[in-house]
Design an enzyme around this catalytic site. Sequence first.
Site, mmCIF file in Angstrom:
data_model
loop_
_atom_site.group_PDB
_atom_site.id
_atom_site.type_symbol
_atom_site.label_atom_id
_atom_site.label_comp_id
_atom_site.label_asym_id
_atom_site.label_seq_id
_atom_site.Cartn_x
_atom_site.Cartn_y
_atom_site.Cartn_z
ATOM 1 N N GLY A 128 4.309 -5.178 -6.484
ATOM 2 C CA GLY A 128 5.029 -6.254 -5.800
ATOM 3 C C GLY A 128 4.704 -6.144 -4.332
ATOM 4 N N HIS A 129 3.880 -7.042 -3.855
ATOM 5 C CA HIS A 129 3.422 -6.980 -2.466
ATOM 6 C C HIS A 129 4.046 -8.135 -1.687
ATOM 7 C CE1 HIS A 129 -0.381 -4.567 -3.788
ATOM 8 N NE2 HIS A 129 0.753 -3.981 -4.097
ATOM 9 N N ASP A 183 4.957 0.716 -2.362
ATOM 10 C CA ASP A 183 5.843 -0.081 -1.513
ATOM 11 C C ASP A 183 5.774 0.306 -0.039
ATOM 12 O OD1 ASP A 183 6.732 -1.373 -3.826
ATOM 13 O OD2 ASP A 183 8.283 0.137 -4.156
ATOM 14 N N GLN A 239 0.032 0.108 -6.068
ATOM 15 C CA GLN A 239 0.639 1.446 -6.233
ATOM 16 C C GLN A 239 0.130 2.358 -5.109
ATOM 17 O OE1 GLN A 239 -0.742 -0.030 -9.496
ATOM 18 N NE2 GLN A 239 1.172 -1.083 -9.201
ATOM 19 N N LYS A 249 1.721 -2.468 1.962
ATOM 20 C CA LYS A 249 0.312 -2.849 1.817
ATOM 21 C C LYS A 249 0.146 -4.364 1.923
ATOM 22 C CE LYS A 249 0.326 -0.835 -2.229
ATOM 23 N NZ LYS A 249 1.622 -0.131 -2.245
#
Length: 435
Positions: A44-45, A17, A224, A20
């Site tokens: 979750g981007h 988080d 990640q 990215k």
Amino acid sequence: MTSAASNLAILGLQWGDEGKGKLVDLLSARFRQVVRFQGGNNAGHTVVVDGQTIALHQVPSGALHPGCFLVVGSGVVLNLEVFLKELENLRTRGFDLSGRLLISSKAHVILPHHIALDQWREGGANKIGTTGRGIGPAYEMKAARMGLRMGDLLHPETMADRIRLGYEEVKILLGGTATLPPLEAITENLIKLAQPLLPLIGDTQDHLWKAWRKGDSILFEGAQATLLDIDHGTYPYVTSSNCSIGGLFAGTGLPPKALHHVLGVAKAYTTRVGAGPFPSELLDATGEKLRQVGREFGTTTGRPRRCGWFDAVITRHACRTNGVDGLGIMKLDVMDGFPEVGMVVGYRDGEGGTLESLPACAADWAQVQPVVKTFKGWDAPTRGITDPKDLPAEARSYLAALCDEAETPLAYLSTGPDRNEGFVPAGSILEPLLR
Ligand code: GDP
Ligand code: IMO
Ligand code: MG
């Protein structure tokens, strides 16, 4: 970096988080191919464009740029239902991916019993704090040679045989505690879900090799982060893939010489979701302020993220592990207005000695005493700053110390979630791309 020799990896340097997604989106405009190579819908981007927020989980974050071809590599594990919803969500928001998406026939499918097993384990005493998406069991079944690959979906008649053993093992383990659908129902559902995806399944290794040889620029999107890496992270409190540099080659099938630069991404402070070591964690009002101002709630699960000061020790480890050429430092604006800001610059062990490298075992991590250095904070807001000259002097000193401790130069400073909030400093590895 705009020539053929300009392939770039974007990797997380903390516990995920870091931001990215913002950087991948920002840089995608300058790349032809954008590739995910590991992880699944545990990622979750978030991408914010003109105030519009889009969270991507399995689709590469180059999706918003019509010129980008998107690749889901062999190291990824895919939840088909979630993937289809993601595609639909993108379509309704005006982002059509047809003709520009390829999924590796070697990528693995996350199955209902993987999810059941993940959630069953998380109900016990040895909680990792996983996302509960079946990621660990999907990678376990891959390693145990009981996995289902995307290419198997093209041979529906073989599907039941491929997954039967893994399914039966989970059923025995869970006993009556979980209600798994019958095997036939699982395969029937997979056949239905797979239909729209079948034309998108192919040989991504060959696709990427040809793209590389003809001089297409390639952006590799890590999911990640290094401290969640199965080998180089805070084991066992990690995810089940290699999210650091090695995973890129395994998860694409490209050789190391196809990669030219590595951009490491870190927040100006630190967060982590789930259990595990976190030496710079702030369990007080300061940590709560970082959480509230930084909106530190998970993109995937909505869980509150644990917050703390920037940890230079883990970040240096991550820079060394990945061969990071430049740092993307995100969310500096969240630290505006703190009278003082801290940074962990060293670790002491249980006996007061200095640790030269990261502990390997959870028991040793529990002994770590962080050495915190304090810096004067800054009052003037940094939110939205696009010119380095506008940074308050204290923020500049803090950043200089941060880069020094991480042994890596600054490549991008982010001062807000939107694409246009931030800047590329002079001499950055990103200068040829973004200035
Ligand atoms: P990722 O998993 O590394 O892509 O990061 P996430 O998207 O899960 O979390 C990063 C969050 O920070 C997202 O909500 C972003 O919109 C937001 N963000 C990114 N950069 C900045 C920044 O510089 N300032 C602020 N305030 N928010 C940012
Ligand atoms: P992005 O790509 C933050 C964490 C989980 C848990 C551990 C194992 O958005 O940075 P898993 O479900 O993977 O078996 O969970 O890893 N985790 C993440 N934390 N960001 C992520 O992805 C994460 N993906 C997994 O919270 O601690
Ligand atoms: Mg995230």
